[in-house]
Design an enzyme around this catalytic site. Structure first.
Site, PDB file in Angstrom:
ATOM      1  N   CYS A   5     -26.527 -28.487-167.249  1.00 35.22           N
ATOM      2  CA  CYS A   5     -26.004 -27.755-168.406  1.00 35.22           C
ATOM      3  C   CYS A   5     -24.501 -27.573-168.208  1.00 35.22           C
ATOM      4  O   CYS A   5     -23.875 -28.325-167.452  1.00 35.22           O
ATOM      5  CB  CYS A   5     -26.729 -26.429-168.604  1.00 35.22           C
ATOM      6  SG  CYS A   5     -26.529 -25.232-167.261  1.00 35.22           S
ATOM      7  N   ASP A  12     -27.547 -22.850-175.859  1.00 34.06           N
ATOM      8  CA  ASP A  12     -26.921 -22.060-174.800  1.00 34.06           C
ATOM      9  C   ASP A  12     -27.195 -20.572-175.048  1.00 34.06           C
ATOM     10  O   ASP A  12     -26.757 -20.020-176.050  1.00 34.06           O
ATOM     11  CB  ASP A  12     -25.414 -22.339-174.829  1.00 34.06           C
ATOM     12  CG  ASP A  12     -24.689 -21.670-173.677  1.00 34.06           C
ATOM     13  OD1 ASP A  12     -25.300 -20.838-172.982  1.00 34.06           O
ATOM     14  OD2 ASP A  12     -23.509 -21.991-173.487  1.00 34.06           O
ATOM     15  N   ASN A  42     -24.368 -24.177-165.100  1.00 38.84           N
ATOM     16  CA  ASN A  42     -25.382 -24.181-164.019  1.00 38.84           C
ATOM     17  C   ASN A  42     -25.773 -22.761-163.599  1.00 38.84           C
ATOM     18  O   ASN A  42     -26.107 -22.518-162.447  1.00 38.84           O
ATOM     19  CB  ASN A  42     -24.905 -25.001-162.805  1.00 38.84           C
ATOM     20  CG  ASN A  42     -25.988 -25.328-161.785  1.00 38.84           C
ATOM     21  OD1 ASN A  42     -25.701 -25.531-160.620  1.00 38.84           O
ATOM     22  ND2 ASN A  42     -27.240 -25.389-162.203  1.00 38.84           N
ATOM     23  N   CYS A  60     -27.378 -20.589-166.411  1.00 40.22           N
ATOM     24  CA  CYS A  60     -28.387 -20.113-167.380  1.00 40.22           C
ATOM     25  C   CYS A  60     -29.521 -21.120-167.578  1.00 40.22           C
ATOM     26  O   CYS A  60     -30.636 -20.909-167.114  1.00 40.22           O
ATOM     27  CB  CYS A  60     -27.738 -19.802-168.726  1.00 40.22           C
ATOM     28  SG  CYS A  60     -26.578 -18.421-168.665  1.00 40.22           S
ATOM     29  N   ARG A  61     -29.232 -22.233-168.283  1.00 40.26           N
ATOM     30  CA  ARG A  61     -30.297 -23.155-168.675  1.00 40.26           C
ATOM     31  C   ARG A  61     -30.775 -24.063-167.550  1.00 40.26           C
ATOM     32  O   ARG A  61     -31.990 -24.198-167.334  1.00 40.26           O
ATOM     33  CB  ARG A  61     -29.833 -24.033-169.860  1.00 40.26           C
ATOM     34  CG  ARG A  61     -29.659 -23.270-171.141  1.00 40.26           C
ATOM     35  CD  ARG A  61     -28.879 -24.079-172.149  1.00 40.26           C
ATOM     36  NE  ARG A  61     -27.483 -24.236-171.724  1.00 40.26           N
ATOM     37  CZ  ARG A  61     -26.574 -24.968-172.338  1.00 40.26           C
ATOM     38  NH1 ARG A  61     -26.919 -25.662-173.417  1.00 40.26           N
ATOM     39  NH2 ARG A  61     -25.330 -25.023-171.905  1.00 40.26           N
ATOM     40  N   SER A  62     -29.845 -24.722-166.843  1.00 39.32           N
ATOM     41  CA  SER A  62     -30.310 -25.712-165.845  1.00 39.32           C
ATOM     42  C   SER A  62     -31.014 -25.078-164.645  1.00 39.32           C
ATOM     43  O   SER A  62     -31.933 -25.708-164.101  1.00 39.32           O
ATOM     44  CB  SER A  62     -29.182 -26.665-165.420  1.00 39.32           C
ATOM     45  OG  SER A  62     -28.110 -25.989-164.829  1.00 39.32           O
TER      46      SER A  62
HETATM   47  P1  4NP Z   1     -25.334 -22.541-169.025  1.00 40.12           P
HETATM   48  O1  4NP Z   1     -24.696 -21.307-169.800  1.00 40.12           O
HETATM   49  O2  4NP Z   1     -24.503 -23.750-169.365  1.00 40.12           O
HETATM   50  O3  4NP Z   1     -26.699 -22.626-169.587  1.00 40.12           O
HETATM   51  O4  4NP Z   1     -25.290 -22.191-167.552  1.00 40.12           O
HETATM   52  C1  4NP Z   1     -23.338 -20.970-169.736  1.00 40.12           C
HETATM   53  C2  4NP Z   1     -22.874 -20.237-168.689  1.00 40.12           C
HETATM   54  C3  4NP Z   1     -21.545 -19.845-168.645  1.00 40.12           C
HETATM   55  C4  4NP Z   1     -20.695 -20.235-169.650  1.00 40.12           C
HETATM   56  C5  4NP Z   1     -21.163 -20.979-170.697  1.00 40.12           C
HETATM   57  C6  4NP Z   1     -22.487 -21.357-170.741  1.00 40.12           C
HETATM   58  N1  4NP Z   1     -19.349 -19.827-169.616  1.00 40.12           N
HETATM   59  O5  4NP Z   1     -18.624 -20.114-170.589  1.00 40.12           O
HETATM   60  O6  4NP Z   1     -18.901 -19.214-168.641  1.00 40.12           O
END
Ligand code: 4NP
Length: 152
Positions: free
Chosen positions: A9, A124, A12, A14-16
């Site tokens: 993602c 997201d 790294n 939240c989703r992955s």
């Molecule tokens: P992820 O979510 O891609 O699912 O881990 C996010 C985590 C942090 C951010 C964006 C998406 N950020 O902008 O910091």
């Protein structure tokens, strides 16, 4: 064949990590050995544990992910993994840029694993509420089950 699956993602956190947890759970349930890891296309959260909302969602589903640490996807991942799955189109586009021309790893959207849901993104949940993490968990679980069903 030794399967090695990388879930990717943006951050790294939240989703992955949820996808990694779902793949570990599905592999265990299917009785299959596989290398499973996750990474982000971005570097902002490198070294950090998953978002506490992801840790809670995984725990609810019996998987401890508090000791996962974020890392950034690297070009060598295309040699180490047989399958690299992106959560959304932006992650996929960034991975296509990183991908060496000689790479043989399969690169696709994660939801392409699910018959009838090809091309769907995993939204997201970072800026949203708890329901977004529930939706992410449902999506990654369905995809993990479908993947192991396909390779069985
Ligand atoms: P992820 O979510 O891609 O699912 O881990 C996010 C985590 C942090 C951010 C964006 C998406 N950020 O902008 O910091």
């Amino acid at each position: 064949m030794q399967y090695a699956i990388l879930l990717v993602c943006l951050g790294n956190i939240c989703r992955s990590p949820l996808a990694e947890a779902a793949f570990r759970k599905a592999a265990m349930e299917a009785g299959l050995e596989a290398v499973i890891d996750s990474a982000g296309t971005g570097a902002w959260h490198v070294g950090n544990p998953p978002d506490r909302r992801s840790i809670a969602k995984a725990a609810e589903n019996g998987i401890a992910i508090g000791d996962y640490r974020a890392r950034q996807a690297v070009v060598e991942d295309f040699d180490r993994f047989t399958h690299i799955f992106a959560m959304d189109e932006k992650n996929l586009a960034d991975l296509q840029v990183l991908r060496p021309s000689r790479a043989r790893a399969e690169l696709a959207l994660l939801m392409d694993c699910v018959p009838g849901r090809e091309g769907e993104e995993i939204a997201d949940p970072y800026y949203g509420g708890a329901d977004g993490f529930e939706a992410s968990w449902r999506d990654v679980s369905v995809a993990a089950s479908a993947f192991f069903e396909r390779i069985r």
